[in-house]
Enzyme design. Structure first.
Site, PDB file in Angstrom:
ATOM      1  N   GLY A  29       0.822  -1.210   0.000  1.00  0.00           N
ATOM      2  CA  GLY A  29       0.000   0.000   0.000  1.00  0.00           C
ATOM      3  C   GLY A  29       0.854   1.255   0.000  1.00  0.00           C
ATOM      4  O   GLY A  29       2.087   1.186   0.076  1.00  0.00           O
ATOM      5  N   THR A  31       1.055   3.770   2.214  1.00  0.00           N
ATOM      6  CA  THR A  31       1.734   4.100   3.478  1.00  0.00           C
ATOM      7  C   THR A  31       2.999   3.245   3.605  1.00  0.00           C
ATOM      8  O   THR A  31       4.051   3.710   4.033  1.00  0.00           O
ATOM      9  CB  THR A  31       0.791   3.860   4.683  1.00  0.00           C
ATOM     10  OG1 THR A  31      -0.512   4.339   4.352  1.00  0.00           O
ATOM     11  CG2 THR A  31       1.288   4.565   5.925  1.00  0.00           C
ATOM     12  N   ASP A  83       2.690  -2.893   8.390  1.00  0.00           N
ATOM     13  CA  ASP A  83       1.687  -2.886   7.325  1.00  0.00           C
ATOM     14  C   ASP A  83       0.704  -1.738   7.553  1.00  0.00           C
ATOM     15  O   ASP A  83       0.604  -1.197   8.666  1.00  0.00           O
ATOM     16  CB  ASP A  83       0.931  -4.233   7.321  1.00  0.00           C
ATOM     17  CG  ASP A  83       0.285  -4.539   5.972  1.00  0.00           C
ATOM     18  OD1 ASP A  83       0.313  -3.675   5.079  1.00  0.00           O
ATOM     19  OD2 ASP A  83      -0.241  -5.656   5.823  1.00  0.00           O
ATOM     20  N   ALA A  85      -3.500  -0.351   6.812  1.00  0.00           N
ATOM     21  CA  ALA A  85      -4.851  -0.927   6.961  1.00  0.00           C
ATOM     22  C   ALA A  85      -5.841   0.025   6.311  1.00  0.00           C
ATOM     23  O   ALA A  85      -5.551   1.207   6.101  1.00  0.00           O
ATOM     24  CB  ALA A  85      -5.190  -1.119   8.424  1.00  0.00           C
ATOM     25  N   GLY A  97      -6.852  -5.060   2.489  1.00  0.00           N
ATOM     26  CA  GLY A  97      -7.033  -5.656   1.170  1.00  0.00           C
ATOM     27  C   GLY A  97      -7.412  -4.653   0.098  1.00  0.00           C
ATOM     28  O   GLY A  97      -7.675  -5.039  -1.038  1.00  0.00           O
ATOM     29  N   GLU A 105      -0.394 -10.789   2.862  1.00  0.00           N
ATOM     30  CA  GLU A 105      -0.249  -9.987   4.086  1.00  0.00           C
ATOM     31  C   GLU A 105      -0.630 -10.811   5.312  1.00  0.00           C
ATOM     32  O   GLU A 105       0.034 -10.754   6.350  1.00  0.00           O
ATOM     33  CB  GLU A 105      -1.130  -8.731   4.009  1.00  0.00           C
ATOM     34  CG  GLU A 105      -0.573  -7.681   3.069  1.00  0.00           C
ATOM     35  CD  GLU A 105      -1.520  -6.521   2.809  1.00  0.00           C
ATOM     36  OE1 GLU A 105      -1.050  -5.485   2.331  1.00  0.00           O
ATOM     37  OE2 GLU A 105      -2.732  -6.640   3.084  1.00  0.00           O
ATOM     38  N   LYS A 123      -8.428   6.221   9.049  1.00  0.00           N
ATOM     39  CA  LYS A 123      -8.636   4.763   9.049  1.00  0.00           C
ATOM     40  C   LYS A 123      -9.198   4.256  10.375  1.00  0.00           C
ATOM     41  O   LYS A 123      -9.604   3.105  10.472  1.00  0.00           O
ATOM     42  CB  LYS A 123      -7.308   4.042   8.777  1.00  0.00           C
ATOM     43  CG  LYS A 123      -6.511   4.544   7.576  1.00  0.00           C
ATOM     44  CD  LYS A 123      -7.078   4.049   6.300  1.00  0.00           C
ATOM     45  CE  LYS A 123      -6.275   4.395   5.073  1.00  0.00           C
ATOM     46  NZ  LYS A 123      -4.977   3.764   4.947  1.00  0.00           N
TER      47      LYS A 123
HETATM   48  C1  5RP Z   1      -3.258  -3.751   0.864  1.00  0.00           C
HETATM   49  C2  5RP Z   1      -3.664  -3.221   2.196  1.00  0.00           C
HETATM   50  C3  5RP Z   1      -3.169  -1.863   2.564  1.00  0.00           C
HETATM   51  O1  5RP Z   1      -2.454  -1.962   3.747  1.00  0.00           O
HETATM   52  C4  5RP Z   1      -4.324  -0.946   2.751  1.00  0.00           C
HETATM   53  O2  5RP Z   1      -5.106  -0.949   1.564  1.00  0.00           O
HETATM   54  C5  5RP Z   1      -3.889   0.478   3.080  1.00  0.00           C
HETATM   55  O3  5RP Z   1      -3.333   1.076   1.952  1.00  0.00           O
HETATM   56  P1  5RP Z   1      -2.837   2.596   1.935  1.00  0.00           P
HETATM   57  O4  5RP Z   1      -1.636   2.676   2.820  1.00  0.00           O
HETATM   58  O5  5RP Z   1      -2.506   2.846   0.489  1.00  0.00           O
HETATM   59  O6  5RP Z   1      -3.967   3.465   2.401  1.00  0.00           O
HETATM   60  O7  5RP Z   1      -4.336  -3.845   2.956  1.00  0.00           O
HETATM   61  O8  5RP Z   1      -3.816  -5.009   0.621  1.00  0.00           O
END
Ligand code: 5RP
Length: 225
Positions: A29, A31, A83, A85, A97, A105, A123
């Protein structure tokens, strides 16, 4: 601070939790993209780490920055996974996801000694279910699988690459985005009901997989939960 700046800020903060000689699990993702950039910077200053990646994008980003990325099957352990979210509630239950990397993941998260989740404050929710739940399903019988998910009372849509082509995950499967008609009081029950349908491989619900949550807020405030 705008959302992108908050994501950068929180990612930079989380990079300091990485210690020398660690094997790091990389989520996916935008982030995480900022986190990997920060990791590359620390590597240039002498940090010795190896990484395991949950997507080709995270793998390539880390490797092109000089980080050694190893196959999960060659990793003796994963010390720390970081990770992002899509949603996280007060019990640290998550929907993930959005980037379609949920299966890898989840395999990485459940194989790691410690897990840090990095998010911007948008989030953080009181109840999960506003963000559509990504569900990875096999191609065979996909229409029937969709029908069974919808018969639970949800509305789902195949994730598309463009107007004609289905989005295919790195594991060769389809993604159904499940839209709930209300916020979820018992996401564990939803997870079990969906996972019980033949053809479903994994859902984007993540439970018990966030040891520390780092939340970036406007005005540069960072909160650890
Ligand atoms: C990917 C994910 C990502 O962690 C989630 O979508 C957050 O993404 P971003 O940092 O772009 O907001 O679960 O499968």
């Amino acid at each position: 601070m705008n959302k992108e700046e908050i994501k950068k800020d929180v990612a930079k903060y989380a990079v300091d939790f990485v210690q020398n000689k660690m094997i790091i699990g990389l989520g996916s993702g935008s982030t995480m993209g900022y986190f990997i950039e920060g990791l590359v910077e620390r590597k240039k200053r002498g940090l010795e780490i190896k990484a395991v990646a949950s997507s080709d994008l995270s793998w390539n980003l880390a490797e092109s920055g000089g980080i050694e990325v190893i196959d999960i099957n060659d990793a003796p352990r994963i010390d720390l996974m970081v990770d992002g979210a899509d949603e996280i509630d007060p019990q640290k239950r998550m929907i993930k996801g959005g980037g379609a990397a949920l299966l890898k993941e989840k395999i990485l998260a459940t194989s790691s000694d410690k897990r840090i989740i990095i998010v911007d404050e948008t989030k953080v929710v009181t109840k999960l279910g506003h963000f559509p739940l990504a569900v990875e399903i096999v191609i065979y019988g996909a229409a029937a699988t969709k029908g069974k998910i919808d018969s639970l009372g949800h509305k789902s849509k195949f994730r598309m690459l463009n107007e004609k082509d289905f989005f295919i995950t790195e594991n060769g499967n389809l993604i159904l985005d499940v839209f709930f008609t209300s916020l979820r009081d018992y996401p564990e029950k939803d997870h079990i009901a969906i996972l019980d349908i033949p053809g479903v491989i994994e859902t984007g619900f993540f439970f018990g997989l966030a040891d520390k949550v780092i939340v970036g807020k406007r005005k540069g405030i960072i909160e650890e939960i």
